[in-house]
Enzyme design. Structure first.
Site, PDB file in Angstrom:
ATOM      1  N   VAL A  88    -116.744 -23.350 -71.506  1.00 19.02           N
ATOM      2  CA  VAL A  88    -116.189 -24.568 -70.911  1.00 19.02           C
ATOM      3  C   VAL A  88    -115.780 -24.213 -69.484  1.00 19.02           C
ATOM      4  CG1 VAL A  88    -115.547 -25.913 -72.943  1.00 19.02           C
ATOM      5  CG2 VAL A  88    -114.038 -24.072 -72.198  1.00 19.02           C
ATOM      6  N   ASP A 204    -115.879 -29.008 -57.724  1.00 18.07           N
ATOM      7  CA  ASP A 204    -116.026 -29.181 -56.287  1.00 18.07           C
ATOM      8  C   ASP A 204    -117.455 -29.569 -55.954  1.00 18.07           C
ATOM      9  OD1 ASP A 204    -115.590 -26.064 -56.933  1.00 18.07           O
ATOM     10  OD2 ASP A 204    -117.297 -26.349 -55.592  1.00 18.07           O
TER      11      ASP A 204
END
Ligand SMILES: O=P(O)(O)O[C@H]1O[C@H](CO)[C@@H](O)[C@H]1O
Ligand SMILES: O=c1cc[nH]c(=O)[nH]1
Length: 235
Positions: A88, A204
């Site tokens: 994850v 990002d």
């Protein structure tokens, strides 16, 4: 106990979530697991076991980069018998059609790491791929929860700061995003005949410069975490 994990036999479940950030492991354990106990604090690379929807599951930080995740995945599989591993992670989006906080699933993990040629020699470019059963389940869990996911190819790079990488060429060939570990996870899963998958939240954006805060990287991204937990406990 193995060299980098201080757990007794039986302390770690046969299925595990693998965030790079150990504080994301702590967050997942404290937020989503019941009866969670910490089995590893060596190097502060935290590992926990608890239950989710009544099923035993562990969550273990792996650090950053292929050398680091390779240590934990090797020990989890070889010393503790872990059979289902779901990373994850966070990733950087490389395409304009992918946005901050989108959830991606790595069907494949292209890489510039030497791990492939160190194993296969110069003539074979092994393709690190996800376990199909975990991938199918994760996709279906996401659909059922109303979480929009994109499935495709990511790149696992050796350098976070990389002046030479040709992102334009990579995206022309369909690469969605960049991260730093999944190719190794998939190669090790192939080596040891276990199941692995990588699920990501975009933290990002390489084109726009948009970015989540460090705190968000530790403690948010719940859609990805729920999809991973629901997949792991039913697989
Ligand atoms: O947030 P995690 O899971 O660590 O993943 C990504 O973040 C780190 C870089 O900041 C690398 O480990 C990269 O793969
Ligand atoms: O490895 C990573 C993870 C997030 N964002 C990036 O640009 N790279």
């Amino acid at each position: 106990m193995s060299l980098h994990i201080k757990a007794k036999q039986g302390d770690i479940a046969d299925r595990i979530l693998l965030p790079g950030d150990p504080l994301r492991a702590k967050y997942i354990a404290e937020t989503f697991l019941e009866d969670a106990h910490c089995y590893n604090q060596i190097r502060n690379i935290l590992g926990y076991t608890g239950t989710y929807k009544g099923k035993r599951i562990s969550v273990q930080g792996t650090g950053m980069g292929i050398p680091s995740i390779s240590i934990y995945v090797n020990e989890l599989i070889r010393d503790y018998g872990v059979e289902k591993l779901i990373r994850v992670g966070t990733c950087g989006a490389m395409r304009a059609d992918i946005q901050l906080r989108d959830v991606l699933i790595a069907q494949g993990a292209t890489t510039d790491s030497s791990i492939i040629r160190n194993i296969f020699g110069p003539s074979i470019n092994f393709a690190p791929i996800a376990d199909f059963d975990l991938l199918r389940r994760a996709y279906e869990k996401a659909q059922a929860a109303g979480v929009s996911v994109r499935v495709g190819n990511l790149i696992s790079v050796d350098r976070f700061y990389d002046e030479e990488i040709d992102n334009k060429k990579l995206t022309d060939y369909g690469i969605m995003a960049v991260e730093m570990e999944t190719a190794a996870l998939y190669v090790l899963a192939a080596q040891y005949h276990v199941q692995a998958l990588g699920i990501f939240t975009v933290s990002d954006h390489l084109l726009t410069g948009a970015a989540c805060t460090a705190e968000e990287r530790q403690t948010s991204f719940n859609d990805m975490i729920r999809v991973a937990l629901d997949t792991a406990v039913e697989a």
